[in-house]
Design an enzyme around this catalytic site. Sequence first.
Site, PDB file in Angstrom:
ATOM      1  N   GLY A 158      12.087 -25.085 -12.273  1.00  0.00           N
ATOM      2  CA  GLY A 158      11.286 -24.031 -12.883  1.00  0.00           C
ATOM      3  C   GLY A 158      11.935 -22.684 -12.641  1.00  0.00           C
ATOM      4  O   GLY A 158      11.917 -22.195 -11.511  1.00  0.00           O
ATOM      5  N   ARG A 243       2.761 -25.259  -5.944  1.00  0.00           N
ATOM      6  CA  ARG A 243       1.411 -25.781  -5.803  1.00  0.00           C
ATOM      7  C   ARG A 243       1.468 -27.082  -5.014  1.00  0.00           C
ATOM      8  O   ARG A 243       2.376 -27.901  -5.191  1.00  0.00           O
ATOM      9  CB  ARG A 243       0.763 -26.022  -7.169  1.00  0.00           C
ATOM     10  CG  ARG A 243       0.737 -24.822  -8.084  1.00  0.00           C
ATOM     11  CD  ARG A 243      -0.008 -23.645  -7.522  1.00  0.00           C
ATOM     12  NE  ARG A 243      -1.448 -23.773  -7.637  1.00  0.00           N
ATOM     13  CZ  ARG A 243      -2.298 -22.852  -7.182  1.00  0.00           C
ATOM     14  NH1 ARG A 243      -1.836 -21.785  -6.562  1.00  0.00           N
ATOM     15  NH2 ARG A 243      -3.596 -23.016  -7.334  1.00  0.00           N
ATOM     16  N   GLU A 272      -6.480 -27.422   0.831  1.00  0.00           N
ATOM     17  CA  GLU A 272      -6.240 -26.319   1.762  1.00  0.00           C
ATOM     18  C   GLU A 272      -7.558 -25.740   2.261  1.00  0.00           C
ATOM     19  O   GLU A 272      -8.414 -25.381   1.433  1.00  0.00           O
ATOM     20  CB  GLU A 272      -5.416 -25.223   1.074  1.00  0.00           C
ATOM     21  CG  GLU A 272      -4.041 -25.682   0.650  1.00  0.00           C
ATOM     22  CD  GLU A 272      -3.268 -24.628  -0.115  1.00  0.00           C
ATOM     23  OE1 GLU A 272      -2.068 -24.833  -0.316  1.00  0.00           O
ATOM     24  OE2 GLU A 272      -3.881 -23.610  -0.532  1.00  0.00           O
ATOM     25  N   HIS A 301      -0.110 -21.426   3.072  1.00  0.00           N
ATOM     26  CA  HIS A 301      -0.238 -20.788   1.756  1.00  0.00           C
ATOM     27  C   HIS A 301      -0.067 -19.283   1.908  1.00  0.00           C
ATOM     28  O   HIS A 301      -0.883 -18.476   1.441  1.00  0.00           O
ATOM     29  CB  HIS A 301      -1.573 -21.119   1.111  1.00  0.00           C
ATOM     30  CG  HIS A 301      -1.553 -20.952  -0.386  1.00  0.00           C
ATOM     31  ND1 HIS A 301      -2.250 -21.768  -1.252  1.00  0.00           N
ATOM     32  CD2 HIS A 301      -0.910 -20.052  -1.173  1.00  0.00           C
ATOM     33  CE1 HIS A 301      -2.046 -21.385  -2.500  1.00  0.00           C
ATOM     34  NE2 HIS A 301      -1.238 -20.331  -2.473  1.00  0.00           N
TER      35      HIS A 301
END
Length: 344
Positions: A158, A243, A272, A301
């Site tokens: 990506g 993600r 999470e 995160h």
Amino acid sequence: MSSRLRLFTPDAQYPDDGTIERQTAGPDVDWTICRERAPESLPDAALAEADGIVVWHEMKINADFLARIPKCRIIARAGVGFDHIDLEATGRAGIPVCNTPDYGTSEVADHAIALMLALTRGIVSYHEHLVQDPIQGFNSALAPLVRRSRGRTFGVVGFGRIGTATALRAKAFGFRVVGYDPYVSPGTEIALGIERVQTLEALLATSDIVSLHCPLTTETRGMIGKAALQRMKSNAILINTARGAIVDVPALIAAIRDGEIAGAGIDVLPVEPPRADDAIALAYRDLKAAGVADRLLLTPHAAWSSPESAADARRLAVETVMLYLQDGKLRNLVNGDYLAATRR
């Protein structure tokens, strides 16, 4: 009739009473700011009057939620990922959903590189061994993943904004950078000065570092599972700041433990915080017993996190809402296909 607007945040990620939000929206806007994860904890009356929603990452926006916001005209995600928002349901309801992709780019790219360096330069390993014993731990051989960066292959899955920023940083360290992204137009790789591969399998097979920078979709959910990990080099390192559900975490832990890949640095998880019985939680209770000590790094995160980035996310999300409510203009729309289908 009052001309005042009412905005609602169900899951605020800041400690103050919306200082940035109130300043950005202006004096003619009333706010309801909650810090909930469960929708049933939210006040019905305030939801029913909301002209717009600014949501973070902890509140699911689904058909049940939408039934409680009959006046809502726009939902803005204060962040990039939107897999917790039902785009089809919002489209059917005629509510545009916009995200905030223009914050945190530098921080996430920096974090991806930092996780890679922490493993390949042994920073965390050395620190932990020295904390345990500053005499016996003073040994440069104790970090198992140390290697030279220059000349190795860094694979970016990506290459949108963050993938691009990460690729450019990797180039600065002397990596050969390859990228896979079927949705980025041909020639982008030329502008970036990287090599493009046509399949994920090719990238996994050739890369010493694999860094994930793709959204969570039906296509990418579980994309890095047992089969993908087996395609990677045995000395490869996986980095995930995208993600959590893109990676099968139990399969990842097993791949590191069994020597199928060398290690991993991950910032995001499918759940999470993790549940007590999740594989990652069990492994972190005793990394050595789990067979992944010095080879697995987890951060909470936090790749996006900086005071500047948090302020940008807050300000930009509110600007997006106000731009639409006051001027009818949309930016960073993510459910356009579903809206278009509703309006046809």
